[in-house]
Design an enzyme around this catalytic site. Sequence first.
Site, mmCIF file in Angstrom:
data_model
loop_
_atom_site.group_PDB
_atom_site.id
_atom_site.type_symbol
_atom_site.label_atom_id
_atom_site.label_comp_id
_atom_site.label_asym_id
_atom_site.label_seq_id
_atom_site.Cartn_x
_atom_site.Cartn_y
_atom_site.Cartn_z
ATOM 1 N N ASP A 30 -2.637 -2.383 0.561
ATOM 2 C CA ASP A 30 -3.111 -3.563 1.288
ATOM 3 C C ASP A 30 -2.413 -3.696 2.640
ATOM 4 O O ASP A 30 -1.259 -3.298 2.794
ATOM 5 C CB ASP A 30 -2.844 -4.807 0.440
ATOM 6 C CG ASP A 30 -3.659 -6.003 0.889
ATOM 7 O OD1 ASP A 30 -4.655 -5.810 1.630
ATOM 8 O OD2 ASP A 30 -3.311 -7.131 0.506
ATOM 9 N N HIS A 47 -6.860 1.488 9.010
ATOM 10 C CA HIS A 47 -7.354 2.285 7.881
ATOM 11 C C HIS A 47 -7.069 3.771 8.094
ATOM 12 O O HIS A 47 -6.713 4.492 7.161
ATOM 13 C CB HIS A 47 -8.852 2.066 7.697
ATOM 14 C CG HIS A 47 -9.215 0.683 7.262
ATOM 15 N ND1 HIS A 47 -8.615 0.073 6.182
ATOM 16 C CD2 HIS A 47 -10.113 -0.210 7.759
ATOM 17 C CE1 HIS A 47 -9.123 -1.138 6.023
ATOM 18 N NE2 HIS A 47 -10.031 -1.331 6.973
ATOM 19 N N LEU A 141 0.513 16.693 -10.172
ATOM 20 C CA LEU A 141 0.152 15.278 -10.025
ATOM 21 C C LEU A 141 -1.355 15.083 -10.068
ATOM 22 O O LEU A 141 -2.109 15.821 -9.430
ATOM 23 C CB LEU A 141 0.691 14.748 -8.688
ATOM 24 C CG LEU A 141 0.245 13.327 -8.302
ATOM 25 C CD1 LEU A 141 1.016 12.289 -9.097
ATOM 26 C CD2 LEU A 141 0.428 13.099 -6.801
#
Length: 253
Positions: A30, A47, A141
């Site tokens: 966020d 972004h 991962l």
Amino acid sequence: MALFKSENPKSEVPFDEAGIVPAHVAIIMDGNGRWAKKKMMPRVYGHKEGMNTVKRIAVEASRLNIKVLTLYAFSTENWKRPSDEVNFLMGLPIDFFDVFMPELMENNIKVTTIGWIDQLPEKTLKVVRNAIEKTKDNTGLVLNFALNYGSRAEIIAATKKIAVDVASGQLSADAITDEVFESYLFTKTLGEWQDPDLLIRTSGEIRLSNFLLWQAAYSEMYFTEEFWPDFSTASLQAALAEYQHRNRRFGGI
């Protein structure tokens, strides 16, 4: 669930790389827009910078032997944003995987998704599926993107599927357990790691915003004032340090 609130990315407790790390870390990324606004730049600039943060945090999570990193990339509610911003967000996966694919392969990272990705624009969907296919045999991962994801909708969809299976006789109502319900959720593909051990939210907001509501029932929560573009490897380690000093009782004593 336990809460942490941090105003400083430097933890008051040291991070022990040899200590226990959470198997599954989930992050609500966020603050991109507010970060850009502070710099008097358009929201899309935030972004774009946030995409670079994804890269460095994914590589660090891989280095620390975290098993799953789930990132809230685009929610079912994000379609309500201005069309120009939505279009830009839909283009980010194209840029991300175009640039980051070599590092994903080098670091043995596997890409997966949760959410209704079939509803993404064709070009976006194509690159996402391509990334999933190219990395499917990687064993390190799991970089799990929540794309067009909303937890309430996920729970409702699961409930409807269960209702159909009960009505058809494939499932008994008495047989519905936590484990059975979880098998109808998107996160079932994560197996033993489907519930996040640690959930992080950046930007100072203290809420879950319809993210992994079922799965986060016993997650440790960590909230930081940092905007996502400023979230560094040191920031991640600060969150992990706090996690290492928790006593997880799961409702027990």
